[in-house]
Design a protein around this motif. Structure first.
Motif, PDB file in Angstrom:
ATOM      1  N   GLU A   1     -33.752 -41.761 -48.552  1.00 56.00           N
ATOM      2  CA  GLU A   1     -34.225 -40.396 -48.343  1.00 56.00           C
ATOM      3  C   GLU A   1     -35.544 -40.137 -49.068  1.00 56.00           C
ATOM      4  O   GLU A   1     -36.442 -39.447 -48.558  1.00 56.00           O
ATOM      5  CB  GLU A   1     -33.157 -39.408 -48.811  1.00 56.00           C
ATOM      6  N   ALA A   2     -35.683 -40.693 -50.274  1.00 60.96           N
ATOM      7  CA  ALA A   2     -36.941 -40.539 -51.012  1.00 60.96           C
ATOM      8  C   ALA A   2     -38.075 -41.221 -50.266  1.00 60.96           C
ATOM      9  O   ALA A   2     -39.200 -40.684 -50.151  1.00 60.96           O
ATOM     10  CB  ALA A   2     -36.804 -41.117 -52.419  1.00 60.96           C
ATOM     11  N   ASP A   3     -37.807 -42.432 -49.742  1.00 58.05           N
ATOM     12  CA  ASP A   3     -38.839 -43.133 -48.970  1.00 58.05           C
ATOM     13  C   ASP A   3     -39.197 -42.362 -47.719  1.00 58.05           C
ATOM     14  O   ASP A   3     -40.371 -42.364 -47.283  1.00 58.05           O
ATOM     15  CB  ASP A   3     -38.351 -44.533 -48.605  1.00 58.05           C
ATOM     16  N   ARG A   4     -38.207 -41.679 -47.118  1.00 54.60           N
ATOM     17  CA  ARG A   4     -38.461 -40.867 -45.924  1.00 54.60           C
ATOM     18  C   ARG A   4     -39.410 -39.715 -46.272  1.00 54.60           C
ATOM     19  O   ARG A   4     -40.341 -39.426 -45.521  1.00 54.60           O
ATOM     20  CB  ARG A   4     -37.144 -40.332 -45.383  1.00 54.60           C
ATOM     21  N   ALA A   5     -39.185 -39.078 -47.419  1.00 52.65           N
ATOM     22  CA  ALA A   5     -40.062 -37.979 -47.840  1.00 52.65           C
ATOM     23  C   ALA A   5     -41.494 -38.479 -48.049  1.00 52.65           C
ATOM     24  O   ALA A   5     -42.461 -37.828 -47.632  1.00 52.65           O
ATOM     25  CB  ALA A   5     -39.523 -37.335 -49.113  1.00 52.65           C
ATOM     26  N   ILE A   6     -41.626 -39.630 -48.688  1.00 53.30           N
ATOM     27  CA  ILE A   6     -42.959 -40.198 -48.931  1.00 53.30           C
ATOM     28  C   ILE A   6     -43.651 -40.519 -47.611  1.00 53.30           C
ATOM     29  O   ILE A   6     -44.841 -40.227 -47.411  1.00 53.30           O
ATOM     30  CB  ILE A   6     -42.836 -41.465 -49.811  1.00 53.30           C
ATOM     31  N   GLU A   7     -42.915 -41.121 -46.691  1.00 55.97           N
ATOM     32  CA  GLU A   7     -43.484 -41.499 -45.397  1.00 55.97           C
ATOM     33  C   GLU A   7     -43.983 -40.279 -44.625  1.00 55.97           C
ATOM     34  O   GLU A   7     -45.069 -40.297 -44.037  1.00 55.97           O
ATOM     35  CB  GLU A   7     -42.442 -42.255 -44.588  1.00 55.97           C
ATOM     36  N   LEU A   8     -43.181 -39.194 -44.619  1.00 55.06           N
ATOM     37  CA  LEU A   8     -43.579 -37.989 -43.899  1.00 55.06           C
ATOM     38  C   LEU A   8     -44.845 -37.360 -44.481  1.00 55.06           C
ATOM     39  O   LEU A   8     -45.745 -36.936 -43.751  1.00 55.06           O
ATOM     40  CB  LEU A   8     -42.423 -36.964 -43.916  1.00 55.06           C
ATOM     41  N   VAL A   9     -44.912 -37.312 -45.816  1.00 52.87           N
ATOM     42  CA  VAL A   9     -46.106 -36.735 -46.449  1.00 52.87           C
ATOM     43  C   VAL A   9     -47.323 -37.614 -46.167  1.00 52.87           C
ATOM     44  O   VAL A   9     -48.430 -37.099 -45.913  1.00 52.87           O
ATOM     45  CB  VAL A   9     -45.885 -36.557 -47.961  1.00 52.87           C
ATOM     46  N   ASP A  10     -47.159 -38.950 -46.209  1.00 54.15           N
ATOM     47  CA  ASP A  10     -48.273 -39.850 -45.899  1.00 54.15           C
ATOM     48  C   ASP A  10     -48.810 -39.571 -44.497  1.00 54.15           C
ATOM     49  O   ASP A  10     -50.031 -39.557 -44.274  1.00 54.15           O
ATOM     50  CB  ASP A  10     -47.830 -41.306 -46.013  1.00 54.15           C
ATOM     51  N   GLU A  11     -47.907 -39.356 -43.553  1.00 53.26           N
ATOM     52  CA  GLU A  11     -48.341 -39.080 -42.180  1.00 53.26           C
ATOM     53  C   GLU A  11     -49.138 -37.779 -42.104  1.00 53.26           C
ATOM     54  O   GLU A  11     -50.188 -37.707 -41.462  1.00 53.26           O
ATOM     55  CB  GLU A  11     -47.128 -39.005 -41.256  1.00 53.26           C
ATOM     56  N   LEU A  12     -48.641 -36.743 -42.758  1.00 49.94           N
ATOM     57  CA  LEU A  12     -49.331 -35.459 -42.731  1.00 49.94           C
ATOM     58  C   LEU A  12     -50.708 -35.541 -43.407  1.00 49.94           C
ATOM     59  O   LEU A  12     -51.683 -34.940 -42.943  1.00 49.94           O
ATOM     60  CB  LEU A  12     -48.472 -34.393 -43.425  1.00 49.94           C
ATOM     61  N   VAL A  13     -50.789 -36.268 -44.525  1.00 55.24           N
ATOM     62  CA  VAL A  13     -52.061 -36.409 -45.232  1.00 55.24           C
ATOM     63  C   VAL A  13     -53.075 -37.118 -44.355  1.00 55.24           C
ATOM     64  O   VAL A  13     -54.236 -36.702 -44.229  1.00 55.24           O
ATOM     65  CB  VAL A  13     -51.855 -37.162 -46.570  1.00 55.24           C
ATOM     66  N   ARG A  14     -52.670 -38.234 -43.733  1.00 54.31           N
ATOM     67  CA  ARG A  14     -53.600 -39.003 -42.896  1.00 54.31           C
ATOM     68  C   ARG A  14     -54.081 -38.183 -41.704  1.00 54.31           C
ATOM     69  O   ARG A  14     -55.207 -38.346 -41.243  1.00 54.31           O
ATOM     70  CB  ARG A  14     -52.931 -40.291 -42.436  1.00 54.31           C
TER      71      ARG A  14
ATOM     72  N   ARG B   1     -42.064 -31.676 -39.913  1.00 50.10           N
ATOM     73  CA  ARG B   1     -41.956 -32.721 -40.935  1.00 50.10           C
ATOM     74  C   ARG B   1     -42.080 -32.125 -42.335  1.00 50.10           C
ATOM     75  O   ARG B   1     -41.438 -32.592 -43.275  1.00 50.10           O
ATOM     76  CB  ARG B   1     -43.024 -33.783 -40.704  1.00 50.10           C
ATOM     77  N   ALA B   2     -42.926 -31.095 -42.485  1.00 49.65           N
ATOM     78  CA  ALA B   2     -43.043 -30.439 -43.779  1.00 49.65           C
ATOM     79  C   ALA B   2     -41.738 -29.746 -44.157  1.00 49.65           C
ATOM     80  O   ALA B   2     -41.315 -29.767 -45.326  1.00 49.65           O
ATOM     81  CB  ALA B   2     -44.197 -29.431 -43.750  1.00 49.65           C
ATOM     82  N   THR B   3     -41.076 -29.145 -43.165  1.00 53.29           N
ATOM     83  CA  THR B   3     -39.794 -28.482 -43.422  1.00 53.29           C
ATOM     84  C   THR B   3     -38.755 -29.496 -43.870  1.00 53.29           C
ATOM     85  O   THR B   3     -37.966 -29.244 -44.793  1.00 53.29           O
ATOM     86  CB  THR B   3     -39.324 -27.744 -42.167  1.00 53.29           C
ATOM     87  N   GLU B   4     -38.758 -30.682 -43.267  1.00 53.11           N
ATOM     88  CA  GLU B   4     -37.802 -31.721 -43.653  1.00 53.11           C
ATOM     89  C   GLU B   4     -38.044 -32.187 -45.076  1.00 53.11           C
ATOM     90  O   GLU B   4     -37.107 -32.395 -45.853  1.00 53.11           O
ATOM     91  CB  GLU B   4     -37.888 -32.892 -42.683  1.00 53.11           C
ATOM     92  N   VAL B   5     -39.321 -32.349 -45.461  1.00 52.35           N
ATOM     93  CA  VAL B   5     -39.635 -32.736 -46.845  1.00 52.35           C
ATOM     94  C   VAL B   5     -39.150 -31.669 -47.810  1.00 52.35           C
ATOM     95  O   VAL B   5     -38.638 -31.966 -48.905  1.00 52.35           O
ATOM     96  CB  VAL B   5     -41.150 -32.979 -47.005  1.00 52.35           C
ATOM     97  N   GLY B   6     -39.269 -30.381 -47.416  1.00 52.89           N
ATOM     98  CA  GLY B   6     -38.782 -29.299 -48.265  1.00 52.89           C
ATOM     99  C   GLY B   6     -37.295 -29.379 -48.487  1.00 52.89           C
ATOM    100  O   GLY B   6     -36.799 -29.140 -49.607  1.00 52.89           O
ATOM    101  N   ARG B   7     -36.543 -29.693 -47.438  1.00 54.09           N
ATOM    102  CA  ARG B   7     -35.088 -29.824 -47.586  1.00 54.09           C
ATOM    103  C   ARG B   7     -34.734 -30.965 -48.533  1.00 54.09           C
ATOM    104  O   ARG B   7     -33.843 -30.837 -49.385  1.00 54.09           O
ATOM    105  CB  ARG B   7     -34.454 -30.030 -46.209  1.00 54.09           C
ATOM    106  N   LEU B   8     -35.443 -32.102 -48.387  1.00 55.38           N
ATOM    107  CA  LEU B   8     -35.182 -33.232 -49.281  1.00 55.38           C
ATOM    108  C   LEU B   8     -35.520 -32.881 -50.719  1.00 55.38           C
ATOM    109  O   LEU B   8     -34.826 -33.296 -51.669  1.00 55.38           O
ATOM    110  CB  LEU B   8     -35.979 -34.453 -48.818  1.00 55.38           C
ATOM    111  N   TYR B   9     -36.600 -32.115 -50.925  1.00 56.70           N
ATOM    112  CA  TYR B   9     -36.975 -31.702 -52.280  1.00 56.70           C
ATOM    113  C   TYR B   9     -35.897 -30.824 -52.917  1.00 56.70           C
ATOM    114  O   TYR B   9     -35.569 -30.973 -54.100  1.00 56.70           O
ATOM    115  CB  TYR B   9     -38.306 -30.958 -52.225  1.00 56.70           C
TER     116      TYR B   9
END
Length: 753
Positions: A729-742, A708-716
């Motif tokens: 796509e922006a909402d997808r990046a936010i959702e993935l980071v929220d999951e990792l943080v929690r 999931r971190a790799t996917e956020v990197g690609r979106l960035y």
């Protein structure tokens, strides 16, 4: 050669060591100096005026400023000792020659210890002279050291003076807080020689200041420094707990309640007011009993004129530490003489506590006089009486004096002046136990701003008005006669506690006057007693007291006719009865009195006392001192959080856990990647300089990086370097980071569990 090289101690003229009024630390010294000088200012104002003190302090500051430029520290210490010695010598010679023999080493040490354990400076007979003698010493040395930029030592000297007045009880909360802030600011700013370091150290200074303010406001410096009250009262104050005591001062309070419990019984062949204390020094907001207490020698002198003997046998029905007696007591039996003391005002007090059923006997010589004798007594007052009982604060307003002159100015003798003021107060104000404690001078507030009050307000105002007209008077506390249950027996309750006035007449002595409306006061007392009986409260009756027993103020009190004015009168009850016959009672509101006494139908013994504006209104704000301490506490907490990095950690946590409001897709994606990068830094390592986001993520993937971190990197990369990203796509990046943080932040994980 500069002053630095001559002295070898620093603090010369010019350069970095020169005296500069713009030095920030100097402002702290000024605040500290003003704090303890305000106490001395109040002392001198109470005894007549502060002009001389201001001149002395001004001259001292000028001398310290001049000498601070060249005088060596050792020489300054010697000069300070000479200044203090000269002041104390002046104080010694200001005391009457008859009292100088009391200045033994043992007595001076004893008095010093007493001051350091709660004895107010205002109790000193020559308090004003003492203040003038003491002020130049600490002011000179503290300011001299500040001129030489020895700020820490300057604070030590000034702080010592402030601590002294805290120990005596004369420095109030506001004064102490102001001085503490000044001391801390002087020391803190003195250590920040580099002005560029102020901002970096400001949070430390704020934290220290806040801690000192809160501690000075919440810690008791001298536990038990004040004398214990006659009765241990719990809850809201009663008339009794605020008045009837062996304490050395009385503070005027706001709303109070009545206590219906029986306190003592008196067997006496004469109905009297049972006096416990007299107070001579008016402070503007209360009364102080000045002078030293003396040992009881077996028998005291009586009044200067004719008197009659009244013997009282008193039996305590609860614990007591005061000795109620008719004025003037001359002999006490049944109590160890070693525990008896005689106040400067002539009252007898005890250092022991009387237990329930303890008894003692008092022999009093009550003045005998006629009204005509009082009118002819003149104004040839003894020096001691004129000096102690005409005192008024220097700040007493002109309109108080003018009001007194308008009411009594046309009378030609002290008795008629007193009667005119007494009648005026009885008829112009209502009686109420529910009042708002005014700010400023009590007399001025009661005369011009208040519609009602209780005994302390009436008595205080009468004494001040009489003194302004040259009539010696004093504030007296004790009990009214109580409930008469036999020809020679009286049952006295807490609600009988009272304050009244005594006026000095040459060749007669002290004579009682009572400006409080008698009928209104008795209505309030009777209503409270009846309520307590209906509630079956304990301790309000004895075997001899029943609701049917006549009480003073009913059939037992006779009102003399006008033709009886020239007969001999000596008891407060008779004098008060005459006063009531001439009072315009139409100004009183009986319904309001009953409501005040009974608390509007609720139990006054358990319900809190409210002010007239409390029903249906907004709650009252905390005092200024409380608000100040609260503000200091909040500032201190904020500074401490900033100093320890707590604010940064909290802000970082909030930033990590909450993405925040949505903006444009590119910004949101970049922010999401920033959160991810901080999370990876905590879990693995920070991104190295010149390491691209893709290289960083590729390196971490070799040690198990989440896809999931790799996917956020690609979106960035698409958002920051490429054509951009869509809203989804922006909402997808936010959702993935929220999951990792929690999943990976420990504190968040515990919260979810």
């Amino acid at each position: 050669m500069t002053a630095v090289s001559r002295d070898g101690e620093g603090g010369g003229v010019g350069g970095e060591s020169g005296f500069d009024l713009r030095q920030p630390a100097l402002l702290g010294v000024v605040a500290l100096t003003l704090s303890y000088l305000s106490v001395l200012y109040h002392v001198t104002d109470v005894v007549g005026g502060s002009t001389t003190l201001l001149l002395v302090v001004g001259a001292t500051l000028a001398l310290a400023t001049v000498l601070g430029r060249f005088l060596r520290v050792r020489s300054a210490l010697v000069l300070t000792a000479l200044i203090l010695g000269g002041g104390l010598a002046a104080y010694f010679f200001s005391v009457p020659a008859s009292n100088r023999a009391l200045f033994t080493v043992e007595r001076v040490v004893s008095d010093t210890v007493a001051l350091l354990t709660g004895l107010s400076v205002l109790r000193l007979t020559k308090a004003g002279t003492w203040a003038l003698a003491i002020a130049p010493g600490p002011v000179f040395l503290s300011w001299y050291l500040a001129v030489r930029r020895k700020y820490v030592w300057s604070v030590v000297v000034g702080g010592g003076a402030l601590v002294f007045f805290v120990l005596t009880g004369d420095a109030g909360t506001t004064t102490t807080l102001f001085g503490v802030v000044g001391a801390a600011a002087a020391v803190g700013l003195a250590t920040l020689g580099d002005r560029s370091a102020w901002a970096a150290q400001l949070d430390t200074l704020a934290l220290v200041l806040a801690a000192m303010v809160v501690l000075s406001a919440t810690l008791s410096v001298v536990p038990g420094g004040a004398a214990q009250p006659l009765l241990q009262d719990r809850g809201s104050p009663t008339v009794e707990s605020s008045l009837v005591s062996s304490n050395d001062q009385v503070n005027i309070l706001g709303s109070i309640r009545l206590s219906p419990e029986v306190r003592f019984e008196v067997r006496s062949d004469s109905r009297e007011y049972w006096q416990t204390a007299a107070y001579d020094r008016y402070t503007g907001d209360g009364w102080v009993r000045s002078g030293e207490d003396e040992a009881y020698s077996g028998r005291l002198g009586g009044p200067p004129g004719s008197s009659r003997t009244v013997v009282q046998n008193v039996e305590a029905k609860t614990q007591m530490s005061a000795l109620p007696a008719a004025w003037r007591p001359v002999k006490v039996d049944g109590i160890s003489e070693s525990s008896l003391r005689v106040t400067h005002q002539g009252s007898v007090v005890t250092t022991e506590t009387l237990e329930t059923n303890d008894s003692f006997q008092v022999r009093s010589e009550v003045p005998r006089y006629t009204r005509e004798q009082l009118r002819r007594s003149g104004d040839d007052y003894p020096d001691r009486v004129a000096e102690n009982y005409l005192q008024l604060p220097g700040t007493t307003s002109d309109r108080v004096r003018e009001q007194a002159a308008e009411i009594a100015g046309n009378e030609t003798n002290a008795y008629d002046k007193a009667r005119a003021i007494e009648r005026y107060l009885e008829s112009s104000k209502e009686y109420s136990l529910t009042v708002q404690r005014p700010d400023g001078d009590i007399t001025e507030s009661f005369l011009f701003e208040m519609d009602a009050g209780y005994c302390t307000y009436y008595a205080t105002s009468m004494v001040v008005m009489l003194r302004s007209q040259g009539v010696p008077a004093r504030f007296v506390t004790g009990y009214t006669s109580g409930q008469q249950v036999a020809d020679d027996k009286y049952v006295v309750r807490g609600l009988d506690s009272h304050a009244w006035v005594q006026i000095y007449f040459p060749e007669v002595g002290w004579v009682d006057f009572d400006p409080t409306p008698g009928d209104a006061r008795e209505n309030a007392e009777n209503a409270r007693l009846e309520e307590a009986r209906q509630n079956q409260a304990e301790g309000v009756d004895t075997d001899e007291t029943t609701p049917e027993t006549p009480t003073p103020g009913e059939e037992d009190t006779e009102t003399p006719t006008p033709g009886e004015e020239d007969t001999e009168t000596s008891t407060p009850g008779e004098e008060n009865a005459t006063n009531q016959s001439t009072t315009n009672r139409s100004t009183l509101n009986p319904n309001r009195i009953l409501s005040d006494a009974a608390g509007g139908g609720s139990s006054a013994a358990t319900s809190p006392v409210t002010t007239p504006d409390s029903s249906g209104g907004l709650p009252s704000l905390p005092s200024r001192e409380t608000l100040g301490v609260g503000l200091a506490l909040m500032v201190g907490l904020a500074a401490g959080a900033r100093r320890t990095g707590a604010t940064t950690r909290v802000a970082r946590f909030v930033w990590m856990y909450y993405q925040g409001a949505r903006r444009d897709p590119t910004t949101d994606t970049e922010r999401a990647f920033g959160r991810l990068e901080y999370l990876l830094e905590r879990q693995y390592r920070p991104r190295r300089p010149r390491e691209t986001p893709r290289s960083y993520l590729t390196a971490l993937s070799k040690v198990g990086l989440d896809e999931r971190a790799t996917e956020v990197g690609r979106l960035y990369e698409r958002a920051h370097y490429g054509p951009g990203v869509s809203r989804d796509e922006a909402d997808r990046a936010i959702e993935l980071v929220d999951e990792l943080v929690r999943e990976q932040l420990p504190v968040v994980g515990r919260r979810r569990n």
